[in-house]
Design a protein around this motif. Structure first.
Motif, mmCIF file in Angstrom:
data_model
loop_
_atom_site.group_PDB
_atom_site.id
_atom_site.type_symbol
_atom_site.label_atom_id
_atom_site.label_comp_id
_atom_site.label_asym_id
_atom_site.label_seq_id
_atom_site.Cartn_x
_atom_site.Cartn_y
_atom_site.Cartn_z
ATOM 1 N N UNK A 188 4.752 24.905 -3.564
ATOM 2 C CA UNK A 188 5.012 23.869 -4.562
ATOM 3 C C UNK A 188 5.052 22.496 -3.915
ATOM 4 N N UNK A 189 5.747 22.385 -2.793
ATOM 5 C CA UNK A 189 5.857 21.095 -2.115
ATOM 6 C C UNK A 189 4.508 20.623 -1.610
ATOM 7 N N UNK A 190 3.725 21.520 -1.022
ATOM 8 C CA UNK A 190 2.405 21.148 -0.527
ATOM 9 C C UNK A 190 1.507 20.683 -1.663
ATOM 10 N N UNK A 191 1.565 21.371 -2.797
ATOM 11 C CA UNK A 191 0.749 20.988 -3.942
ATOM 12 C C UNK A 191 1.176 19.627 -4.492
ATOM 13 N N UNK A 192 2.478 19.371 -4.514
ATOM 14 C CA UNK A 192 2.956 18.081 -4.992
ATOM 15 C C UNK A 192 2.552 16.952 -4.055
ATOM 16 N N UNK A 193 2.577 17.195 -2.756
ATOM 17 C CA UNK A 193 2.164 16.171 -1.792
ATOM 18 C C UNK A 193 0.667 15.891 -1.935
ATOM 19 N N UNK A 194 -0.130 16.932 -2.139
ATOM 20 C CA UNK A 194 -1.572 16.730 -2.344
ATOM 21 C C UNK A 194 -1.829 15.951 -3.629
ATOM 22 N N UNK A 195 -1.079 16.262 -4.673
ATOM 23 C CA UNK A 195 -1.218 15.536 -5.934
ATOM 24 C C UNK A 195 -0.773 14.086 -5.775
ATOM 25 N N UNK A 196 0.296 13.852 -5.028
ATOM 26 C CA UNK A 196 0.765 12.487 -4.778
ATOM 27 C C UNK A 196 -0.292 11.688 -4.031
ATOM 28 N N UNK A 197 -0.940 12.319 -3.067
ATOM 29 C CA UNK A 197 -1.997 11.639 -2.319
ATOM 30 C C UNK A 197 -3.171 11.296 -3.237
ATOM 31 N N UNK A 198 -3.516 12.228 -4.115
ATOM 32 C CA UNK A 198 -4.605 11.983 -5.071
ATOM 33 C C UNK A 198 -4.234 10.829 -6.005
ATOM 34 N N UNK A 199 -2.994 10.806 -6.477
ATOM 35 C CA UNK A 199 -2.551 9.716 -7.343
ATOM 36 C C UNK A 199 -2.612 8.375 -6.612
ATOM 37 N N UNK A 200 -2.234 8.376 -5.341
ATOM 38 C CA UNK A 200 -2.284 7.139 -4.555
ATOM 39 C C UNK A 200 -3.715 6.643 -4.419
ATOM 40 N N UNK A 201 -4.660 7.563 -4.215
ATOM 41 C CA UNK A 201 -6.060 7.161 -4.099
ATOM 42 C C UNK A 201 -6.584 6.607 -5.419
ATOM 43 N N UNK A 202 -6.169 7.212 -6.542
ATOM 44 C CA UNK A 202 -6.601 6.727 -7.857
ATOM 45 C C UNK A 202 -6.033 5.339 -8.116
ATOM 46 N N UNK A 203 -4.753 5.140 -7.799
ATOM 47 C CA UNK A 203 -4.125 3.834 -7.998
ATOM 48 C C UNK A 203 -4.809 2.774 -7.146
ATOM 49 N N UNK A 204 -5.112 3.118 -5.894
ATOM 50 C CA UNK A 204 -5.790 2.152 -5.023
ATOM 51 C C UNK A 204 -7.150 1.763 -5.595
ATOM 52 N N UNK A 205 -7.900 2.759 -6.079
ATOM 53 C CA UNK A 205 -9.218 2.473 -6.648
ATOM 54 C C UNK A 205 -9.103 1.600 -7.897
ATOM 55 N N UNK A 206 -8.083 1.861 -8.724
ATOM 56 C CA UNK A 206 -7.893 1.049 -9.931
ATOM 57 C C UNK A 206 -7.554 -0.392 -9.567
ATOM 58 N N UNK A 207 -6.694 -0.564 -8.568
ATOM 59 C CA UNK A 207 -6.337 -1.921 -8.146
ATOM 60 C C UNK A 207 -7.513 -2.632 -7.490
ATOM 61 N N UNK A 208 -8.268 -1.901 -6.682
ATOM 62 C CA UNK A 208 -9.401 -2.496 -5.987
ATOM 63 C C UNK A 208 -10.480 -2.952 -6.959
ATOM 64 N N UNK A 209 -10.764 -2.120 -7.953
ATOM 65 C CA UNK A 209 -11.822 -2.438 -8.919
ATOM 66 C C UNK A 209 -11.303 -3.208 -10.124
ATOM 67 N N UNK A 210 -10.003 -3.448 -10.191
ATOM 68 C CA UNK A 210 -9.369 -4.132 -11.299
ATOM 69 C C UNK A 210 -9.771 -3.536 -12.640
ATOM 70 N N UNK A 211 -9.610 -2.216 -12.734
ATOM 71 C CA UNK A 211 -9.964 -1.518 -13.971
ATOM 72 C C UNK A 211 -8.740 -0.786 -14.507
ATOM 73 N N UNK A 212 -8.896 -0.239 -15.691
ATOM 74 C CA UNK A 212 -7.806 0.499 -16.330
ATOM 75 C C UNK A 212 -8.019 1.985 -16.143
#
Length: 79
Positions: A49-73
């Motif tokens: 469970x912890x490993x899956x949550x950490x992987x999901x957190x990393x994926x969320x961080x990458x999505x947030x970075x891409x949204x901020x970088x491209x200034x999209x919603x």
């Protein structure tokens, strides 16, 4: 990249507050329809469970970075 053999390990490096917030965001996202499939797929691969949550957190961080970088919603269908 991607050729590492051996066990994966979770580290406590980096800002602890940011790590805590990402983990909480992953816990909330794992219950939503947009991210539940990704989380369940990680669990079916044998991750704890912890490993899956950490992987999901990393994926969320990458999505947030891409949204901020491209200034999209955020669009859940694009994920």
């Amino acid at each position: 990249s991607g050729k590492k053999k051996g066990r994966r390990c979770l580290t406590k490096r980096g800002d602890s507050e940011a790590r805590r917030l990402l983990h909480n965001a992953a816990m909330a996202a794992s219950r939503t329809s947009a991210w539940k499939g990704f989380y369940e797929a990680l669990r079916e691969r044998g991750l704890s469970t912890t490993q899956a949550l950490v992987a999901l957190a990393r994926k969320l961080a990458r999505v947030v970075f891409a949204l901020l970088k491209n200034q999209s919603e955020y669009s859940p269908k694009a994920v």
